[in-house]
Design an enzyme around this catalytic site. Sequence first.
Site, PDB file in Angstrom:
ATOM      1  N   HIS A  14      39.145  35.789  44.093  1.00 23.33           N
ATOM      2  CA  HIS A  14      38.954  36.288  42.799  1.00 23.33           C
ATOM      3  C   HIS A  14      39.541  35.180  41.664  1.00 23.33           C
ATOM      4  CE1 HIS A  14      38.476  39.955  39.633  1.00 23.33           C
ATOM      5  NE2 HIS A  14      38.805  38.568  39.029  1.00 23.33           N
ATOM      6  N   HIS A  16      38.858  33.067  37.976  1.00 22.48           N
ATOM      7  CA  HIS A  16      38.066  32.730  36.698  1.00 22.48           C
ATOM      8  C   HIS A  16      38.284  31.108  36.511  1.00 22.48           C
ATOM      9  CE1 HIS A  16      37.567  36.755  35.582  1.00 22.48           C
ATOM     10  NE2 HIS A  16      38.456  36.978  36.119  1.00 22.48           N
ATOM     11  N   LYS A 100      29.185  41.127  41.344  1.00 22.10           N
ATOM     12  CA  LYS A 100      30.343  41.888  40.774  1.00 22.10           C
ATOM     13  C   LYS A 100      29.809  42.825  39.750  1.00 22.10           C
ATOM     14  CE  LYS A 100      34.234  42.157  38.733  1.00 22.10           C
ATOM     15  NZ  LYS A 100      35.615  41.365  38.875  1.00 22.10           N
ATOM     16  N   HIS A 137      35.317  45.762  39.343  1.00 25.65           N
ATOM     17  CA  HIS A 137      36.072  45.898  38.342  1.00 25.65           C
ATOM     18  C   HIS A 137      36.429  47.593  38.204  1.00 25.65           C
ATOM     19  CE1 HIS A 137      38.772  44.606  34.838  1.00 25.65           C
ATOM     20  NE2 HIS A 137      38.599  45.861  34.628  1.00 25.65           N
ATOM     21  N   HIS A 175      41.377  43.706  42.174  1.00 24.97           N
ATOM     22  CA  HIS A 175      42.835  43.476  41.404  1.00 24.97           C
ATOM     23  C   HIS A 175      43.392  45.038  41.457  1.00 24.97           C
ATOM     24  CE1 HIS A 175      39.911  43.889  38.180  1.00 24.97           C
ATOM     25  NE2 HIS A 175      39.829  42.683  38.170  1.00 24.97           N
ATOM     26  N   ASP A 248      42.899  36.358  40.294  1.00 28.29           N
ATOM     27  CA  ASP A 248      42.379  36.951  38.915  1.00 28.29           C
ATOM     28  C   ASP A 248      43.165  35.770  37.981  1.00 28.29           C
ATOM     29  OD1 ASP A 248      41.163  38.049  37.038  1.00 28.29           O
ATOM     30  OD2 ASP A 248      42.402  39.909  36.956  1.00 28.29           O
TER      31      ASP A 248
HETATM   32  C1  NCD Z   1      39.640  38.266  33.113  1.00 32.76           C
HETATM   33  C2  NCD Z   1      39.168  37.428  32.099  1.00 32.76           C
HETATM   34  O1  NCD Z   1      39.740  36.881  31.196  1.00 32.76           O
HETATM   35  O2  NCD Z   1      37.722  36.920  32.344  1.00 32.76           O
HETATM   36  N1  NCD Z   1      40.651  39.056  32.534  1.00 32.76           N
HETATM   37  C3  NCD Z   1      41.646  39.589  33.010  1.00 32.76           C
HETATM   38  O3  NCD Z   1      42.602  40.168  32.595  1.00 32.76           O
HETATM   39  N2  NCD Z   1      41.922  39.653  34.323  1.00 32.76           N
HETATM   40  C4  NCD Z   1      38.676  39.403  33.194  1.00 32.76           C
HETATM   41  C5  NCD Z   1      38.969  40.518  34.416  1.00 32.76           C
HETATM   42  O4  NCD Z   1      38.879  40.074  35.761  1.00 32.76           O
HETATM   43  O5  NCD Z   1      39.251  41.449  34.202  1.00 32.76           O
HETATM   44 ZN    ZN Z   2      39.120  38.763  36.925  1.00 32.91          ZN
END
Ligand code: NCD
Ligand code: ZN
Length: 346
Positions: A14, A16, A100, A137, A175, A248
């Site tokens: 996971h 970003h 997702k 999520h 998460h 995450d």
């Molecule tokens: C994530 C993001 O910034 O894209 N933020 C987070 O707090 N984890 C989005 C997510 O996974 O909820």
């Molecule tokens: Zn995330």
Amino acid sequence: MTQTLTIRRPDDWHLHLRDGAVLEAVLPETARHFARAIIMPNLVPPVVTGAQAAAYRDRILAALPEGMAFEPLMTLYLTEDTDPADVAAAHASGLVKALKLYPAGATTNSASGVTDFDKVRPVLEKMAEIGLPLCVHGEVTDHDIDIFDREAVFIDRVLDPIRRATPGLRVVMEHITTSDGVDYVKSNNADLGATITTHHLIINRNHILVGGIKPHYYCLPVAKRESHRLALRAAATSGDARFFLGTDSAPHTDPNKESACGCAGCFTATNTMSCLAEVFEEEGALDRLEGFAALNGPAFYRLPANEATITLTRGDAVTYPDKIETGDGPVTVFDPGFPLHWSVSA
Ligand code: NCD
Ligand code: ZN
């Protein structure tokens, strides 16, 4: 005697990476230690179709520095308009490894998420048929539900009904932050797995709120009370293959974090493996780190584990930058609040 631990190269289930200048800056932080990652599709606009996922994968590979190896595992953002045939084609071509599900409004860039779960039923049924996992999520967005209860309520009101209505659907509860999440996964079969982040093994809600507000510890789902953190640690270090690493890691620039309305997300890509080694050592479970970070995830996603390895070496405190500079501004690296002793070499 120097203590070392060699494990298969880990994967991040996971992650970003964003796009453009931030992508360029954060990608090497992950690729340095990780072979593969499940790439979150919450760009603006979101990655909704197979064609958009292919283009995003190409941008990620173009941003990878010479000499680094990394495989992005692409996902599609599930919307009420997602076409089951497009999903099936993107899966059959090997491009897309998961969809997702963001409840609309649950977190960063989730406005295009799902409000009416009946509308996505045909997609979920297609996914069950072809074995494509759904990454969830797991938070409700109802205004009357306290933010600290949103994960537990999601399990009862949304996740369990979806799973009962769609037998065979393979789900990753992303998460997880509560003992409710841990218990729900444990009480089900191997079609349900969960990712656990690095930071949720280390911080509880006091870290965010005691002694002044600490925006770099704010993420979603928000860290809960200490008993939940301990349940996550027990699950991650238990050896139960249904729990695996999804960092995450979610970069936001400092001005966007240190704000009257700060963004959610902790950026842990840089020091995750050192943090995890510290956590697993504290729990007397270093022999289970490989399972959590390098074996359980591939097994769930029905992919081979990596052949390459990394070696963790215990020594003097590890140094790492406080911030990563990006073309859009600095991104603060997660501070675990204690010294790290495990360095990573390939
Ligand atoms: C994530 C993001 O910034 O894209 N933020 C987070 O707090 N984890 C989005 C997510 O996974 O909820
Ligand atoms: Zn995330």
